[in-house]
Design an enzyme around this catalytic site. Sequence first.
Site, short mmCIF file in Angstrom:
data_model
loop_
_atom_site.label_atom_id
_atom_site.label_comp_id
_atom_site.label_asym_id
_atom_site.label_seq_id
_atom_site.Cartn_x
_atom_site.Cartn_y
_atom_site.Cartn_z
N GLU A 86 30.39 9.89 71.19
CA GLU A 86 30.60 8.60 70.54
C GLU A 86 31.44 7.71 71.47
O GLU A 86 32.04 6.74 71.02
CB GLU A 86 31.20 8.74 69.15
CG GLU A 86 32.44 9.59 69.04
CD GLU A 86 32.93 9.71 67.61
OE1 GLU A 86 33.17 8.68 66.96
OE2 GLU A 86 33.11 10.86 67.15
N CYS A 118 31.55 12.39 65.13
CA CYS A 118 31.93 13.71 65.65
C CYS A 118 30.89 14.79 65.32
O CYS A 118 30.99 15.92 65.79
CB CYS A 118 33.29 14.12 65.08
SG CYS A 118 34.54 12.88 65.34
N THR A 159 46.75 11.03 67.22
CA THR A 159 45.63 12.00 67.16
C THR A 159 44.62 11.76 68.28
O THR A 159 43.49 12.24 68.21
CB THR A 159 44.92 11.94 65.79
OG1 THR A 159 44.26 10.67 65.67
CG2 THR A 159 45.88 12.12 64.64
N SER A 208 39.53 8.43 55.32
CA SER A 208 38.76 9.33 56.19
C SER A 208 39.05 10.78 55.84
O SER A 208 38.15 11.62 55.84
CB SER A 208 39.04 9.04 57.67
OG SER A 208 40.35 9.39 58.03
N HIS A 240 35.80 20.98 62.21
CA HIS A 240 36.11 19.82 63.05
C HIS A 240 37.60 19.53 62.87
O HIS A 240 38.11 19.52 61.75
CB HIS A 240 35.27 18.61 62.59
CG HIS A 240 35.74 17.33 63.22
ND1 HIS A 240 35.83 17.18 64.59
CD2 HIS A 240 36.19 16.16 62.68
CE1 HIS A 240 36.30 15.98 64.86
NE2 HIS A 240 36.53 15.35 63.71
N LYS A 249 43.87 21.94 55.59
CA LYS A 249 43.52 21.27 54.32
C LYS A 249 42.07 21.58 53.94
O LYS A 249 41.75 21.82 52.79
CB LYS A 249 43.67 19.75 54.45
CG LYS A 249 45.09 19.27 54.61
CD LYS A 249 45.09 17.76 54.75
CE LYS A 249 46.46 17.29 55.23
NZ LYS A 249 46.86 16.01 54.71
N ASN A 283 42.26 15.14 69.52
CA ASN A 283 40.89 15.00 69.01
C ASN A 283 39.93 14.79 70.18
O ASN A 283 40.17 13.96 71.05
CB ASN A 283 40.81 13.81 68.04
CG ASN A 283 39.55 13.84 67.20
OD1 ASN A 283 38.67 14.68 67.39
ND2 ASN A 283 39.47 12.94 66.24
N SER A 315 32.30 11.01 60.79
CA SER A 315 32.58 9.89 59.89
C SER A 315 31.35 9.01 59.73
O SER A 315 30.50 8.91 60.61
CB SER A 315 33.73 9.05 60.45
OG SER A 315 34.92 9.77 60.40
N1 CAA Z 1 58.14 16.73 59.05
C1 CAA Z 1 57.03 17.40 58.67
N2 CAA Z 1 55.93 16.78 58.15
C2 CAA Z 1 55.97 15.44 58.04
C3 CAA Z 1 57.10 14.68 58.43
C4 CAA Z 1 58.23 15.39 58.95
N3 CAA Z 1 59.31 14.75 59.35
N4 CAA Z 1 56.83 13.38 58.19
C5 CAA Z 1 55.59 13.33 57.67
N5 CAA Z 1 55.07 14.55 57.58
C6 CAA Z 1 53.75 14.95 57.10
C7 CAA Z 1 53.30 14.15 55.88
O1 CAA Z 1 53.83 14.68 54.69
C8 CAA Z 1 51.78 14.29 55.99
O2 CAA Z 1 51.41 15.54 55.51
P1 CAA Z 1 50.26 15.65 54.37
O3 CAA Z 1 49.04 15.02 54.96
O4 CAA Z 1 50.10 17.13 54.17
O5 CAA Z 1 50.76 14.92 53.20
C9 CAA Z 1 51.55 14.31 57.49
O6 CAA Z 1 52.80 14.59 58.10
C10 CAA Z 1 51.06 12.98 58.05
O7 CAA Z 1 51.96 12.00 57.60
P2 CAA Z 1 51.41 10.59 57.10
O8 CAA Z 1 50.29 10.79 56.12
O9 CAA Z 1 52.55 9.74 56.70
O10 CAA Z 1 50.83 10.08 58.50
P3 CAA Z 1 50.15 8.74 58.88
O11 CAA Z 1 49.68 7.98 57.70
O12 CAA Z 1 51.05 8.02 59.82
O13 CAA Z 1 48.88 9.25 59.70
C11 CAA Z 1 46.59 9.97 59.56
C12 CAA Z 1 48.04 10.33 59.30
C13 CAA Z 1 46.15 8.93 58.51
C14 CAA Z 1 45.70 11.18 59.46
C15 CAA Z 1 46.48 9.33 60.97
O14 CAA Z 1 46.83 10.27 61.94
C16 CAA Z 1 45.11 8.78 61.27
O15 CAA Z 1 44.76 7.67 60.89
N6 CAA Z 1 44.31 9.56 62.04
C17 CAA Z 1 42.97 9.15 62.46
C18 CAA Z 1 41.96 9.40 61.39
C19 CAA Z 1 41.67 10.87 61.17
O16 CAA Z 1 41.93 11.70 62.02
N7 CAA Z 1 41.07 11.19 60.01
C20 CAA Z 1 40.68 12.57 59.71
C21 CAA Z 1 39.37 12.64 58.95
S1 CAA Z 1 38.10 11.66 59.77
C22 CAA Z 1 37.46 12.72 60.95
O17 CAA Z 1 37.67 13.89 60.92
C23 CAA Z 1 36.66 12.10 62.06
C24 CAA Z 1 37.50 11.94 63.25
O18 CAA Z 1 37.51 12.81 64.13
C25 CAA Z 1 38.31 10.73 63.37
#
Ligand code: CAA
Length: 396
Positions: A86, A118, A159, A208, A240, A249, A283, A315
């Site tokens: 991609e 992906c 990521t 996502s 993945h 998860k 990733n 996605s």
């Molecule tokens: N110590 C330990 N853990 C902590 C922490 C700390 N100090 N602070 C936060 N965390 C934990 C949170 O509790 C959370 O855990 P849970 O998910 O179990 O609740 C985790 O860390 C992440 O914290 P946030 O949710 O606050 O993080 P964020 O919102 O800043 O970002 C994300 C997380 C949304 C996944 C971001 O990384 C993102 O947008 N990633 C890209 C999209 C992605 O990867 N999506 C996955 C599915 S899509 C897919 O698979 C296709 C692909 O390849 C993209």
Amino acid sequence: MATDPTQVTVGIHDLTFATTSLCLTHEELARHTGAPVAKYHHGIGQTAMSIPTEDEDIVTMAADAATPIIERHGGGRIRTILFATETGIDQSKAAGIYVHSLLGLPPHIRVVELKQACYGATAALQLACALVRCDPAQQVLVLASDIARYDVDSPGEATQGAAAAAMLITAAPDLVELHTPSGLFTRDGMDFWRPNYRTTALVDGKASSDAYLTAVDGAWHDYQTRGGLPFEKLRTVCYHQPFTRMAHKAHRRLQQAASITAPLHTTDDAIGPTTTYNQVIGNSYTASMYLALTSLLDSDTDLGGDSIGFFSYGSGSVAEFFTGTITPRYRAHLRTEAHRAHIARRQPIDYDTYRHLHTYSLPTDGTPHEVTRQTQGRYRLSGIRHHQRQYRTAQS
Ligand code: CAA
């Protein structure tokens, strides 16, 4: 007499990967984002991300990944190269043709590029298996190569990553025999996408993750409906891994979908061995699930004769659940030392260097441009001339 495709055992005969020459640690990233490093290390399960040099791209990584396969098996029986990505470099020409040329493969091969986020490499793998079932004398080279790039200071930034996986698909494979049926799931959604005019992906992070987990349910139920193995028969599952915590998860979600209340292994025990490489690479989109498999095979656990599951998610979205059996002889065919050395050789960079590389781009106006040699890999992008990318071996 024609071969009965249902009687042919097909699967992954050889598997290897390549990544970039540089990496950014999450400690270094945290110093600039202000996030607690524990959020990265434990919250998303990432400690470093691979960053490409200016002369590395999806072609150089894929060629690097495939070279040891050609060195071991030769290319004479390969009739098809399927390149999943991609991070396409051309709207018309398949990136695999550059790889075909760099590897010096014979001309009588079909080469195409596949895309569905992906998930693309899994589509390639299934097409490859179908081709080999029809003619077991043929081999298919499947390449999955991507550079995951998000906007700086966005939630997705932590990521990012980059890698290529290369797989030789044959009859009577040495590593993994793949089974039918598959469970499939497609649903139109906008959880992650990259319009043609952007170099970074757009993503709704929470949506996502939800879409991914919904697809786990959907693909598993279809797999079960079609007579797939029960969950209890699976030693573990390669997911993945957009970030490695996502696999944990997903595994919990799969257990719920399969109504497992007392699993034989903890999620950490089951999933941990599949995350070693992705944790430090980040990733790699199409390659990610196949790096999870490589990590599992290279782990200390003896898996000979075990059945394992695969959950591939792209996605947009398309997902597939399928299974395979690790052969009793697989250990004799691994490349564990080379994989570890490939990761260990990466040079850590500071945040300023990362920012420079993040904004770096090749000219788009046709002016000739030379790229200095920086990669530690076997191949490099040496420049662009008349809108044509120039590749060569790193020594030349
Ligand atoms: N110590 C330990 N853990 C902590 C922490 C700390 N100090 N602070 C936060 N965390 C934990 C949170 O509790 C959370 O855990 P849970 O998910 O179990 O609740 C985790 O860390 C992440 O914290 P946030 O949710 O606050 O993080 P964020 O919102 O800043 O970002 C994300 C997380 C949304 C996944 C971001 O990384 C993102 O947008 N990633 C890209 C999209 C992605 O990867 N999506 C996955 C599915 S899509 C897919 O698979 C296709 C692909 O390849 C993209």
